[in-house]
Structures are given as C-alpha cells and as structure tokens.
Design a protein around this motif. Structure first.
Motif, PDB file in Angstrom:
ATOM      1  N   LYS A 168       0.856  -1.171   0.000  1.00 34.62           N
ATOM      2  CA  LYS A 168       0.000   0.000   0.000  1.00 34.62           C
ATOM      3  C   LYS A 168       0.903   1.235   0.000  1.00 34.62           C
ATOM      4  CE  LYS A 168      -3.739  -2.336   2.487  1.00 34.62           C
ATOM      5  NZ  LYS A 168      -4.635  -2.312   3.677  1.00 34.62           N
ATOM      6  N   ILE A 169       0.344   2.390  -0.273  1.00 38.45           N
ATOM      7  CA  ILE A 169       1.165   3.593  -0.313  1.00 38.45           C
ATOM      8  C   ILE A 169       1.615   3.993   1.096  1.00 38.45           C
ATOM      9  CG2 ILE A 169       0.200   4.584  -2.427  1.00 38.45           C
ATOM     10  CD1 ILE A 169      -1.522   6.405  -0.581  1.00 38.45           C
ATOM     11  N   THR A 170       2.708   4.718   1.155  1.00 40.33           N
ATOM     12  CA  THR A 170       3.155   5.337   2.397  1.00 40.33           C
ATOM     13  C   THR A 170       3.017   6.843   2.238  1.00 40.33           C
ATOM     14  OG1 THR A 170       4.696   3.549   2.942  1.00 40.33           O
ATOM     15  CG2 THR A 170       5.076   5.685   3.982  1.00 40.33           C
ATOM     16  N   TRP A 171       2.263   7.430   3.130  1.00 40.18           N
ATOM     17  CA  TRP A 171       2.007   8.877   3.136  1.00 40.18           C
ATOM     18  C   TRP A 171       2.938   9.518   4.144  1.00 40.18           C
ATOM     19  CZ3 TRP A 171       0.439  12.203   7.050  1.00 40.18           C
ATOM     20  CH2 TRP A 171      -0.112  13.436   6.675  1.00 40.18           C
ATOM     21  N   THR A 172       3.631  10.570   3.764  1.00 40.71           N
ATOM     22  CA  THR A 172       4.535  11.270   4.677  1.00 40.71           C
ATOM     23  C   THR A 172       4.171  12.740   4.692  1.00 40.71           C
ATOM     24  OG1 THR A 172       6.316   9.705   4.197  1.00 40.71           O
ATOM     25  CG2 THR A 172       6.937  11.790   5.241  1.00 40.71           C
ATOM     26  N   GLY A 173       3.686  13.219   5.816  1.00 41.61           N
ATOM     27  CA  GLY A 173       3.258  14.613   5.893  1.00 41.61           C
ATOM     28  C   GLY A 173       2.970  15.040   7.319  1.00 41.61           C
TER      29      GLY A 173
END
Length: 222
Positions: A45-50
């Motif tokens: 799955k995607i990894t979100w960084t914020g």
C-alpha cells in the motif's frame, strides 16, 4: 438525432461531476474481461509522509488513502481545517469538471487498453480520499520498466488506483498529482451505459505515465 446526442453528452458530464462530488448512481459491475491485470506487480500500500498537526514533526503512515485519512483524523480531528481541504493555506479543492481541462500535473501519455473494467463511482470515491490527504507525498517502492513496484493508493469495492514506480529508487509523488492523473484516466477511459429508469452505470480502466516515464498511475481491479 442531434438532440438525442446533446442530451446524452449533458448527462455524461453530469455523471462525471457526480462521481467526483460523491453523488450515488449505480454500483453494478460487469464481468471481468481478458485485459492484463496488475497482480504480478502488487507489492504494498502507499506510504504517506506529511504533517498531521501544525508545528509538529511529519509522520509516515502506510495504507490506502481512506485508511490513511481515517488515521489522520483520529490523531487530529481538526486536520481538515488546519492542514487539509478546508485550511486557509490549502491550494487543493475538490474537483468538479476541472479535470477535463488540461493541467500541468498530467500528461497526454495515457491508454485505455490496460486493466479490467472497474466501477467509476468507486474510483471517484478513491480520488476524493486522495485529495483529502493531498497536503503531503505518497510513495511507491523501487521497480523497473515493465515491472514497476506498485502501491495501491485506493481500493474501493474492488476498484483500485495504483501508483507504479519504474525507477530504481523509491518515488515520492504529491498525493494530489496521483489524484489528478487518476481523474485524467477516469475521464478519458470512461464508458457509460443507460440502464433505463433514469439510472446510468459507468466503468473505467487504464494507465497514464508521467512525462519522464519514471512512474505511472493505473486504474484496475484491486
């Protein structure tokens, strides 16, 4: 005959707008066709960084856009107003018919021959979640041309939005650009069938490449 064509086109534009705004139409699925699948490319799955809270360090969260958004809201219930779609500094807005117009974040290199039909309404739901986490980047693992490392950024009722990486290093793409590219395929590769009784069913699938061909976005089954 011309009047009927105009009426159909207006109905199609209305259907597209409803998909992006979350208005319900039909949820029927067609039988799977013989187009290529993404099963041999799936890795994560995607990894979100914020940033989840103003003034605090960035966080990395792995999941689909919907799962990430729900985790963000658990951490900061006021995220939408402070950093998300409703914040004063946000340059992201929920899209209406704007995706039909040419934007710098998408390319003309798209195809409708890749993948299997998925419900366009479900893709629209995934797009809305991607825009909801669009103040940060989404990543896909390393890959190679033709065998990219793919991350599912959204999976709703079997309809997936995939970020695929053809580069040898992890790519970090603004989530809003992934959403924009998904909408480009949704619009250009959509078929709509009139079911009678004022109901319509829309399907889509396809692939769009970045200008430098280091990554692409695919609409396909998940």
């Amino acid at each position: 005959m011309r009047g009927s064509s105009v009426k159909f086109n207006m109905k199609l534009l209305s259907t597209i707008t409803n998909l992006l705004l979350g208005v319900t139409t039909s949820a029927a699925f067609p039988a799977e066709n013989s187009a290529r699948t993404i099963n041999d490319l799936v890795t994560s799955k995607i990894t979100w960084t914020g940033q989840v809270k103003p003034g605090e360090a960035v966080l990395s969260i792995t999941g689909t856009a919907e799962e990430i958004y729900k985790q963000i809201i658990q951490i900061n219930p006021n995220y939408d107003n402070e950093l998300g779609l409703n914040s004063n500094q946000s340059t992201i807005a929920r899209r209406g018919l704007e995706p039909i117009k040419k934007r710098a974040t998408t390319s003309d290199d798209w195809t409708c021959t890749y993948g299997n039909n998925v419900n366009a309404e479900s893709i629209g739901a995934g797009v809305r979640y991607l825009y909801s986490i669009a103040n940060a980047d989404c990543s896909a693992p390393p890959g190679s041309p033709g065998a990219g490392g793919c991350s599912v950024s959204s999976c709703n009722s079997g309809a997936g939005i995939w970020l695929c990486n053809d580069a040898s290093n992890t790519v970090n793409i603004p989530c809003t650009i992934i959403a924009d590219n998904a909408v480009e395929v949704l619009i250009n590769c959509q078929t709509t069938t009139y079911n009678g009784d004022e109901t319509w069913t829309s399907f889509t699938h396809g692939q769009i490449f970045s200008d430098d061909h280091t990554w692409n976005v695919i609409l396909n089954q998940c």
